[in-house]
Each structure stands twice: as structure tokens, then as C-alpha cells.
Design a protein around this motif. Sequence first.
Motif, mmCIF file in Angstrom:
data_model
loop_
_atom_site.group_PDB
_atom_site.id
_atom_site.type_symbol
_atom_site.label_atom_id
_atom_site.label_comp_id
_atom_site.label_asym_id
_atom_site.label_seq_id
_atom_site.Cartn_x
_atom_site.Cartn_y
_atom_site.Cartn_z
ATOM 1 N N VAL A 51 44.217 48.383 37.813
ATOM 2 C CA VAL A 51 43.575 47.121 38.150
ATOM 3 C C VAL A 51 44.569 45.966 38.059
ATOM 4 O O VAL A 51 44.584 45.069 38.914
ATOM 5 C CB VAL A 51 42.342 46.877 37.249
ATOM 6 N N CYS A 52 45.440 45.970 37.046
ATOM 7 C CA CYS A 52 46.445 44.909 36.922
ATOM 8 C C CYS A 52 47.412 44.934 38.102
ATOM 9 O O CYS A 52 47.772 43.883 38.649
ATOM 10 C CB CYS A 52 47.203 45.045 35.602
ATOM 11 N N TRP A 53 47.846 46.130 38.494
ATOM 12 C CA TRP A 53 48.746 46.243 39.641
ATOM 13 C C TRP A 53 48.070 45.735 40.909
ATOM 14 O O TRP A 53 48.655 44.992 41.702
ATOM 15 C CB TRP A 53 49.193 47.697 39.811
ATOM 16 N N SER A 57 48.788 42.566 43.656
ATOM 17 C CA SER A 57 48.851 42.833 45.098
ATOM 18 C C SER A 57 47.883 41.944 45.870
ATOM 19 O O SER A 57 48.235 41.387 46.913
ATOM 20 C CB SER A 57 48.526 44.302 45.382
ATOM 21 N N VAL A 58 46.671 41.798 45.364
ATOM 22 C CA VAL A 58 45.673 40.971 46.048
ATOM 23 C C VAL A 58 46.092 39.505 46.015
ATOM 24 O O VAL A 58 46.054 38.804 47.029
ATOM 25 C CB VAL A 58 44.274 41.150 45.410
ATOM 26 N N ALA A 59 46.503 39.013 44.843
ATOM 27 C CA ALA A 59 46.848 37.596 44.706
ATOM 28 C C ALA A 59 48.061 37.225 45.559
ATOM 29 O O ALA A 59 48.114 36.133 46.129
ATOM 30 C CB ALA A 59 47.111 37.260 43.247
ATOM 31 N N LEU A 99 37.886 49.682 45.038
ATOM 32 C CA LEU A 99 37.753 49.710 46.494
ATOM 33 C C LEU A 99 38.282 48.446 47.162
ATOM 34 O O LEU A 99 38.991 48.520 48.165
ATOM 35 C CB LEU A 99 36.296 49.965 46.887
ATOM 36 N N VAL A 100 37.959 47.267 46.649
ATOM 37 C CA VAL A 100 38.416 46.026 47.283
ATOM 38 C C VAL A 100 39.947 45.948 47.313
ATOM 39 O O VAL A 100 40.532 45.706 48.368
ATOM 40 C CB VAL A 100 37.792 44.781 46.613
ATOM 41 N N PRO A 101 40.634 46.177 46.182
ATOM 42 C CA PRO A 101 42.093 46.166 46.252
ATOM 43 C C PRO A 101 42.663 47.248 47.167
ATOM 44 O O PRO A 101 43.659 47.031 47.850
ATOM 45 C CB PRO A 101 42.531 46.387 44.795
ATOM 46 N N ASP A 167 40.874 31.375 52.241
ATOM 47 C CA ASP A 167 41.453 32.693 51.981
ATOM 48 C C ASP A 167 42.419 32.688 50.803
ATOM 49 O O ASP A 167 42.397 33.587 49.964
ATOM 50 C CB ASP A 167 42.169 33.223 53.232
ATOM 51 N N ARG A 168 43.292 31.697 50.727
ATOM 52 C CA ARG A 168 44.284 31.674 49.643
ATOM 53 C C ARG A 168 43.601 31.481 48.298
ATOM 54 O O ARG A 168 43.926 32.170 47.318
ATOM 55 C CB ARG A 168 45.298 30.558 49.884
ATOM 56 N N ALA A 169 42.674 30.541 48.229
ATOM 57 C CA ALA A 169 41.957 30.306 46.966
ATOM 58 C C ALA A 169 41.187 31.551 46.549
ATOM 59 O O ALA A 169 41.180 31.930 45.370
ATOM 60 C CB ALA A 169 41.000 29.121 47.121
ATOM 61 N N LEU A 170 40.576 32.224 47.521
ATOM 62 C CA LEU A 170 39.812 33.440 47.210
ATOM 63 C C LEU A 170 40.725 34.534 46.673
ATOM 64 O O LEU A 170 40.387 35.218 45.706
ATOM 65 C CB LEU A 170 39.071 33.921 48.459
ATOM 66 N N ARG A 171 41.901 34.691 47.284
ATOM 67 C CA ARG A 171 42.849 35.701 46.793
ATOM 68 C C ARG A 171 43.259 35.413 45.353
ATOM 69 O O ARG A 171 43.355 36.313 44.529
ATOM 70 C CB ARG A 171 44.086 35.766 47.691
#
Length: 196
Positions: A51-53, A57-59, A99-101, A167-171
Motif C-alpha cells: 500500500v505504501c509503494w 505511485s498514485v501520488a 485495486l485502485v492503485p 486530478d492533481r489534488a485527488l491524486r
Amino acid sequence: VAAWSYARTGNLDGRAVRWAAPPGAAGSAAGALATDSVEPHALLLATAALVCWQAVSVARGRDRPEEALRRPSGWAYAGAGIGAGIVSGLLGIGGGIVLVPALTALLGMPLKRAIGTSLVVITAIVVPGTAVHAVLGHIDWAIALALAVGVVPGARLGAALTIRAGDRALRLVVGAFLGTLGLAYGVFEVAELARG
């Protein structure tokens, strides 16, 4: 409730749902059956690291223009679904933290579409996992029902906020949430191991 909000705004990938939901449901049942035979501390530490990895990646990622998006194979979606299902069944969670990541960082899906798609897949995933946990006597129904009272309005509000977010704020928000969750899992499990 939340998935409907995403579907109305076009943030749902039906092909990904069709490929990911059936193996995810099977994985959820298998994961739930395995809960009594898997070492939980090792599993939670591995999940915390994953999850940390994925949080990083998402951010750090960014959504690509629609025409630049790749089209993963159905088998890639199936793999993401079964992985999320197994983790969901083992940990008693929805599976969206996996799933989301996976959909965004590994398969290149835009974040809002990944969240909407994940909600539909997770709906299919949690049913068999919940049924197996119920048979095994792992569910406190009073707590489950009390939590369910807040889930529906919370899901509606969360979907509305996410759809309106940039999008950026959500990430950054999703990445920070996943990172906090992963670190909390890790710290809690290390503390448990130190006490044991």
C-alpha cells in the motif's frame, strides 16, 4: 450508491468490471477460507509495504489524455481483480486499496475512472468473501450493521467530492490516504510483533 454517481459522469470502465469481477469474487472466497491458516502479521506487513509503494505511485502519477491511454488486456484486469479479491477476503476489507492503485499505477487507468470501476468490482468481490466469513463465524453483525448506517451517506458524499476534485489534488489526497493507511498497518503490526 457511489458507483452510480461515477457511472453517470462516465467514470466507469465496463470492460474492466467484466474481466475483474468474476476472478475477484473467486479470490475473495479463497482468501476468506485461508484466513485461519495464514500468518496474519506477515500478511499485514506485506500489505502495508504494498500500500505504501502504491501510495507513492498514485501520488506521483498523472492522468494521460484519453487518446494516449493504453488498453490493457482483459487478463491484466483479471489479475488485478483476483489480487484485490484475495486481499479482500484475507483482510476483511473491500479491496479498493489494492485495486485502485493497480488500475492506475500499473494499468494506466485515469484515477476517477479507476475509483468508479473499483466500486463496482468491489461490490461483486465482497459478497462471496462476506458469505464465507459469515459461515466461519468471523462477523460481529451488530458492529457491521452500525457501520452500514454511515456507509451509504458517506459513499454518496465521497463520490460527489471526488468527482468535483481536480486530478492533481485527488491524486495527492488518495496517495496521502493510502500512505497513512499503509504506515498505520505497518506500525501496528510491528508493535504487535514486539509485544508478542
